[in-house]
Design an enzyme around this catalytic site. Structure first.
Site, PDB file in Angstrom:
ATOM      1  N   ASP A  44     -52.155 -14.749  46.872  1.00 12.88           N
ATOM      2  CA  ASP A  44     -50.816 -14.162  46.726  1.00 12.88           C
ATOM      3  C   ASP A  44     -49.886 -15.185  46.062  1.00 12.88           C
ATOM      4  O   ASP A  44     -48.939 -15.638  46.678  1.00 12.88           O
ATOM      5  CB  ASP A  44     -50.273 -13.722  48.097  1.00 12.88           C
ATOM      6  N   HIS A  62     -51.058 -26.305  52.158  1.00 13.05           N
ATOM      7  CA  HIS A  62     -51.870 -25.320  52.889  1.00 13.05           C
ATOM      8  C   HIS A  62     -53.071 -24.843  52.055  1.00 13.05           C
ATOM      9  O   HIS A  62     -54.229 -25.017  52.442  1.00 13.05           O
ATOM     10  CB  HIS A  62     -51.039 -24.077  53.232  1.00 13.05           C
TER      11      HIS A  62
END
Ligand SMILES: O=c1[nH]cnc2c1ncn2[C@@H]1O[C@H](CO)[C@@H](O)[C@H]1O
Length: 321
Positions: free
Chosen positions: A13, A245
């Site tokens: 995303d 992340h």
């Protein structure tokens, strides 16, 4: 004998740290990116597809297909939580890049993932960097998928720590908790990397300065999009830098020995004030009663990370691009 690179599909995303992970993957000889599949999360799915195509054009890798994923949750939910305040309204640091020339393929993300797992049984790794809707759809669509997929690496969850959406939930799991519960309990080879691990991996302001000074093509591109992500972290956390992340989770596919793992059963809370909570049963106690964790398959969960090695690998590969 040279080992063949591991075939990976990145479900993404994009998102600033997604962009970091995708570019890192393209600079990693241990893996071959055979496709990008898109999902909502940091941006809506339509924009995720546009950004995925854009990133491949920046990288000169328009040979890699992009398959568009779901626009709604696995329960057909349309009230999505979009983290544009972390990444900018365009998902890539408000740079307003030209629209990409390329188009996604006709197949949906779930169809593409199922097809590739069938074509190369046991050989495909899906690296899931957003909410898990597409992966849950693949599981529902094809009963053989769980057996055919090599491994599913998940960036998601907060194991025994606070979440980043609220104290209970991490963003990717919060995005579609029902899908996450399906994926964690599906029986495939699943590795979860939660924010208890990724919060140890920080790219500092000084690291960013090093990227700026390097001639790496990918490093130069990343420097353009980093500002919003850095200022969000400066405001939201007391850490002097940003969390890596997505690149950290990607490195589980590249070099699993940078991490240690434990095994257990993960269930996801799908309602109430702790919606999106990930709860790992570590099997240290044999409960007298049957629980919601009983008879569910175990997964691997990352518990420690060699953070300096991860940051170094990330920096080296992007500066040398
Ligand atoms: O504070 C936050 N809220 C929502 N999403 C976030 C936040 N920080 C990072 N991410 C995004 O969610 C994933 C990690 O949970 C990462 O992909 C990151 O881009």
């Amino acid at each position: 004998m040279a080992t063949e690179p591991k075939k990976i599909i990145i479900d993404t995303d994009p998102g600033v740290d997604d962009a970091m992970a995708i570019l890192l993957a393209l600079r990693s000889p241990e893996v071959e990116v055979i496709g990008l599949t898109t999902i909502y999360g940091n941006v809506y799915t339509t924009l995720a597809t546009r950004n995925a195509l854009h990133l491949l054009e920046i990288a000169g890798r328009t040979d890699i297909p992009v398959a568009e994923g779901s626009h709604v949750t696995i329960t057909q939910g349309t009230k999505l939580r979009i983290a544009d305040f972390v990444h900018g309204a365009d998902g890539l640091g408000n740079q307003n890049f030209h629209p990409p020339k390329g188009k996604p393929i006709e197949q949906s993300a779930a169809d593409f993932i199922v097809e590739q797992a069938n074509l190369y049984p046991g050989k495909i790794t899906v690296v899931a960097l957003g909410p898990l809707t597409n992966i849950a759809l693949a599981i529902q669509q094809d009963p053989a998928f769980v057996k055919n997929i090599g491994q599913i690496v998940i960036l998601g969850g907060a194991f025994a720590v606070n979440g980043n959406v609220n104290p209970a939930a991490e963003a990717n799991i919060f995005g579609d908790p029902d899908a996450a519960d399906i994926v964690f309990t599906c029986g495939a080879d699943v590795v979860a990397v939660g924010i208890n691990v990724t919060h140890q991996v920080v790219m500092t302001d000084a690291d960013r300065d090093k990227l700026v000074c390097s001639n790496g093509k990918y490093a130069q591109y990343l420097c353009k999009i980093l500002e919003v992500y850095f200022s969000y972290h400066h405001d939201a956390y007391s850490t002097k830098g940003v969390y890596l992340h997505d690149p950290t989770a990607l490195l589980v596919a590249v070099n699993p020995s940078l991490f240690t793992y434990m095994e257990g059963v993960i269930r996801v809370q799908t309602s109430g004030i702790t919606r999106g909570l990930t709860l790992l049963y570590n099997k240290q106690k044999r409960f007298a009663e049957i629980t919601e964790w009983s008879d569910k398959p175990s997964v691997k969960v990352a518990v420690t990370v060699d953070a300096p090695a991860v940051v170094k690998l990330f920096m080296d590969r992007l500066m040398d691009s």
